[in-house]
Scaffold this motif. Structure first.
Motif, PDB file in Angstrom:
ATOM      1  N   ARG A 139       0.855  -1.191   0.000  1.00 47.68           N
ATOM      2  CA  ARG A 139       0.000   0.000   0.000  1.00 47.68           C
ATOM      3  C   ARG A 139       0.890   1.239   0.000  1.00 47.68           C
ATOM      4  O   ARG A 139       1.611   1.505   0.964  1.00 47.68           O
ATOM      5  CB  ARG A 139      -0.925  -0.017   1.217  1.00 47.68           C
ATOM      6  CG  ARG A 139      -1.833  -1.240   1.260  1.00 47.68           C
ATOM      7  CD  ARG A 139      -2.609  -1.340   2.561  1.00 47.68           C
ATOM      8  NE  ARG A 139      -3.544  -0.228   2.715  1.00 47.68           N
ATOM      9  CZ  ARG A 139      -4.748  -0.172   2.148  1.00 47.68           C
ATOM     10  NH1 ARG A 139      -5.159  -1.176   1.375  1.00 47.68           N
ATOM     11  NH2 ARG A 139      -5.539   0.869   2.332  1.00 47.68           N
ATOM     12  N   LEU A 141       1.563   5.466  -0.926  1.00 42.05           N
ATOM     13  CA  LEU A 141       1.036   6.820  -1.104  1.00 42.05           C
ATOM     14  C   LEU A 141       2.048   7.627  -1.919  1.00 42.05           C
ATOM     15  O   LEU A 141       3.239   7.628  -1.602  1.00 42.05           O
ATOM     16  CB  LEU A 141       0.800   7.480   0.255  1.00 42.05           C
ATOM     17  CG  LEU A 141       0.388   8.965   0.229  1.00 42.05           C
ATOM     18  CD1 LEU A 141      -1.033   9.114  -0.300  1.00 42.05           C
ATOM     19  CD2 LEU A 141       0.512   9.580   1.624  1.00 42.05           C
ATOM     20  N   ASN A 165       0.022  -0.997  -4.676  1.00 45.67           N
ATOM     21  CA  ASN A 165      -1.389  -0.628  -4.551  1.00 45.67           C
ATOM     22  C   ASN A 165      -1.409   0.830  -4.119  1.00 45.67           C
ATOM     23  O   ASN A 165      -1.256   1.143  -2.947  1.00 45.67           O
ATOM     24  CB  ASN A 165      -2.094  -1.517  -3.520  1.00 45.67           C
ATOM     25  CG  ASN A 165      -3.542  -1.105  -3.309  1.00 45.67           C
ATOM     26  OD1 ASN A 165      -4.111  -0.350  -4.087  1.00 45.67           O
ATOM     27  ND2 ASN A 165      -4.143  -1.610  -2.235  1.00 45.67           N
ATOM     28  N   VAL A 167      -2.773   3.774  -2.851  1.00 46.29           N
ATOM     29  CA  VAL A 167      -4.002   4.018  -2.089  1.00 46.29           C
ATOM     30  C   VAL A 167      -4.374   5.489  -2.020  1.00 46.29           C
ATOM     31  O   VAL A 167      -5.443   5.828  -1.505  1.00 46.29           O
ATOM     32  CB  VAL A 167      -3.857   3.451  -0.657  1.00 46.29           C
ATOM     33  CG1 VAL A 167      -3.721   1.938  -0.704  1.00 46.29           C
ATOM     34  CG2 VAL A 167      -2.676   4.088   0.074  1.00 46.29           C
ATOM     35  N   GLY A 168      -3.504   6.368  -2.499  1.00 46.64           N
ATOM     36  CA  GLY A 168      -3.834   7.786  -2.446  1.00 46.64           C
ATOM     37  C   GLY A 168      -2.714   8.651  -2.969  1.00 46.64           C
ATOM     38  O   GLY A 168      -1.606   8.177  -3.246  1.00 46.64           O
ATOM     39  N   ILE A 183      -4.155  10.803   6.132  1.00 47.87           N
ATOM     40  CA  ILE A 183      -4.141   9.834   5.037  1.00 47.87           C
ATOM     41  C   ILE A 183      -3.364   8.581   5.452  1.00 47.87           C
ATOM     42  O   ILE A 183      -3.780   7.452   5.169  1.00 47.87           O
ATOM     43  CB  ILE A 183      -3.506  10.458   3.776  1.00 47.87           C
ATOM     44  CG1 ILE A 183      -4.343  11.634   3.280  1.00 47.87           C
ATOM     45  CG2 ILE A 183      -3.366   9.419   2.664  1.00 47.87           C
ATOM     46  CD1 ILE A 183      -3.714  12.399   2.140  1.00 47.87           C
ATOM     47  N   GLU A 186      -5.738   6.631   7.842  1.00 46.66           N
ATOM     48  CA  GLU A 186      -6.974   6.104   7.261  1.00 46.66           C
ATOM     49  C   GLU A 186      -6.702   5.047   6.197  1.00 46.66           C
ATOM     50  O   GLU A 186      -7.506   4.116   6.033  1.00 46.66           O
ATOM     51  CB  GLU A 186      -7.783   7.251   6.660  1.00 46.66           C
ATOM     52  CG  GLU A 186      -8.301   8.239   7.699  1.00 46.66           C
ATOM     53  CD  GLU A 186      -8.865   9.500   7.063  1.00 46.66           C
ATOM     54  OE1 GLU A 186      -8.865   9.558   5.801  1.00 46.66           O
ATOM     55  OE2 GLU A 186      -9.287  10.406   7.800  1.00 46.66           O
ATOM     56  N   SER A 187      -5.614   5.155   5.470  1.00 47.04           N
ATOM     57  CA  SER A 187      -5.349   4.235   4.357  1.00 47.04           C
ATOM     58  C   SER A 187      -4.359   3.134   4.707  1.00 47.04           C
ATOM     59  O   SER A 187      -4.000   2.332   3.831  1.00 47.04           O
ATOM     60  CB  SER A 187      -4.819   5.023   3.146  1.00 47.04           C
ATOM     61  OG  SER A 187      -5.744   5.992   2.729  1.00 47.04           O
ATOM     62  N   SER A 188      -3.910   3.094   5.959  1.00 44.83           N
ATOM     63  CA  SER A 188      -2.946   2.069   6.394  1.00 44.83           C
ATOM     64  C   SER A 188      -1.756   1.993   5.428  1.00 44.83           C
ATOM     65  O   SER A 188      -1.398   0.934   4.913  1.00 44.83           O
ATOM     66  CB  SER A 188      -3.627   0.690   6.499  1.00 44.83           C
ATOM     67  OG  SER A 188      -4.704   0.738   7.385  1.00 44.83           O
ATOM     68  N   VAL A 189      -1.153   3.135   5.181  1.00 48.03           N
ATOM     69  CA  VAL A 189      -0.069   3.245   4.196  1.00 48.03           C
ATOM     70  C   VAL A 189       1.170   2.530   4.706  1.00 48.03           C
ATOM     71  O   VAL A 189       1.557   2.668   5.870  1.00 48.03           O
ATOM     72  CB  VAL A 189       0.237   4.730   3.902  1.00 48.03           C
ATOM     73  CG1 VAL A 189       1.436   4.851   2.965  1.00 48.03           C
ATOM     74  CG2 VAL A 189      -0.988   5.411   3.294  1.00 48.03           C
TER      75      VAL A 189
END
Length: 455
Positions: A139, A141, A165, A167-168, A183, A186-189
């Protein structure tokens, strides 16, 4: 991990070869032999097991695993096995190691090829399957200006992007560091990639600190440094992190092996060619008054002067005659380097030495002393280096000079443009590998034996 697995497979291949040797001999109508010969040739395992993965490493066998084709893997394995066969053969001859079973060596190499190719195909298939599952991707960013995100992703290796992936996105221009905290949570980066562009370092530092506080790995793209050749890496001086921009070959075990190979190779070549040294020394003393050796200050690595050895092939006052020769005969090489076919300063026996490249043999002493390498850009006299008209010409001085190079092994005197000569040297520097050195050395042998381009 893959290299350790491959080392184990190499070990297993030779034991498998020893196991099937007698059944194979019986199959082809030969008498079986005593088993246990592998125990008498364990030196093969000591070399093959650790060094086969290392050779495959610099051939790129462990790169781009997800997108590798069968053809590229097979080609890399064949080249790696040929290098290992050369290493084992040289050790067996020069170190006078115990005799080895040729059948075990042949079968062992065959099994190494099969097992490593099978392992490689299995890993590639697994990674391709794993890449399809979104939940297994990392994940990530992307932190960049809104206008730069797409351009940055286009510049990345597609195989690397496929494994992410995303995610943002975090807009470095408009969003605050507080938004980045939200971020990340919330997005478990798992990883943040920052492409700063022209964004100030203060904003980047704040983003790095935010990731650091949450334990998220941060990668900062060095795209703010506009380089054409230099490769950015990181290192430390003491405890101070430093961004390193290196346009020469990366520090690696390959460079260490090159250094050892140079000195060992030079020593062996001096022993093998010593009768030709005697022939050259006697011939020069008879053919021309003066010393047999010629010494000249040449530009070494980064332009540092060193004293280069050669057998003398010109009259004793050749350097004093150079200016007049240029006026009378001109220069066949464009640029600061002087080359002239049928140079009148060369005496007849000296021309023979040049034709056979024997005049270059004393440079092996420079290789032993560490001033030169077996392969590298040819060292130029100091006055020719001072006459460089372009600053980029000095980049050919960023590595140790050599006895042979792409120019020597291929074009030699067929090249009349200094720009083309420099282009070949820079191509060597930018694409250097130990395998490239070996290929150039192998190309030099027929060039010397047949006098290709030597004048």
């Amino acid at each position: 991990m893959l290299q350790l697995v491959d080392a184990a497979l190499v070990w297993a291949s030779f034991y498998l070869a020893d196991f099937v040797r007698n059944p194979l001999r019986e199959l082809i109508g030969q008498q079986p032999v005593e088993t246990g010969n592998l125990a008498e040739m364990t030196w093969v395992l000591y070399v093959a097991v650790p060094f086969t993965p290392l050779v495959l490493e610099f051939l790129g066998f462990y790169r781009r695993l997800r997108s590798k084709t069968f053809g590229s893997s097979f080609s890399q394995l064949i080249r790696g096995l040929l290098i290992m066969a050369l290493m084992l053969g040289m050790l067996a001859v020069f170190a006078r190691l115990p005799d080895t079973s040729r059948l075990i060596l042949g079968l062992g190499g065959f099994f190494v090829l099969l097992l490593l190719l099978a392992r490689d195909r299995m890993v590639t298939a697994h990674l391709k399957h794993r890449g399809i599952r979104q939940d297994l991707k990392e994940r990530v960013l992307i932190a960049a200006s809104a206008d730069d995100v797409d351009a940055f992703l286009d510049e990345l290796d597609p195989e690397a992007v496929e494994a992410m992936n995303i995610v943002g996105e975090f807009d470095l221009d408009t969003q605050s560091v507080g938004d980045l905290y939200d971020i990340l949570k919330e997005s478990s980066v798992e990883r943040v990639i920052i492409s700063a562009g022209d964004i100030g370092f203060a904003k980047v530092a704040e983003c790095v600190e935010a990731c650091e506080l949450q334990g998220v790995e941060t990668w900062v793209a060095a795209s703010f440094m506009r380089t054409q050749v230099a490769r950015p890496t990181f290192d430390v001086i003491g405890d101070k992190p430093m961004l390193v921009l290196r346009s020469t070959p990366d520090l690696s075990w390959e460079l260490a092996v090159k250094s050892v190979f140079d000195r060992v190779g030079a020593f062996v070549l001096i022993l093998l060619t010593f009768p030709l040294w005697v022939f050259a020394w006697v011939g020069i003393r008879i053919a021309s008054p003066g010393p047999a050796f010629f010494f000249q200050k040449r530009a070494g690595k980064y332009g540092k002067p060193f004293r280069m050895w050669k057998f003398r092939t010109m009259v004793p006052n050749a350097e004093e005659m150079l200016k007049q020769i240029k006026e009378d005969h001109g220069n066949q090489m464009e640029g600061p380097v002087f080359k002239l076919e049928n140079d009148p300063r060369i005496f007849k026996f000296g021309a023979i030495l040049r034709k056979l490249s024997i005049d270059e043999f004393p440079q092996l002493i420079n290789v032993l002393m560490g001033d030169m390498s077996l392969v590298g850009p040819r060292p130029l006299p100091l006055y020719e280096v001072e006459a460089f008209q372009k600053s980029e010409h000095r980049r050919r001085l960023s590595v140790k000079p050599g006895i042979t190079c792409e120019w020597q092994a291929g074009g030699r005197n067929t090249i009349t443009s200094f720009e083309q000569w420099v282009e070949m040297d820079l191509r060597y520097i930018d694409n250097w590998s130990l395998w490239l050195d070996i290929k150039l050395l192998l190309k030099t042998i027929p060039a010397v034996l047949f006098g290709k381009g030597a004048k």
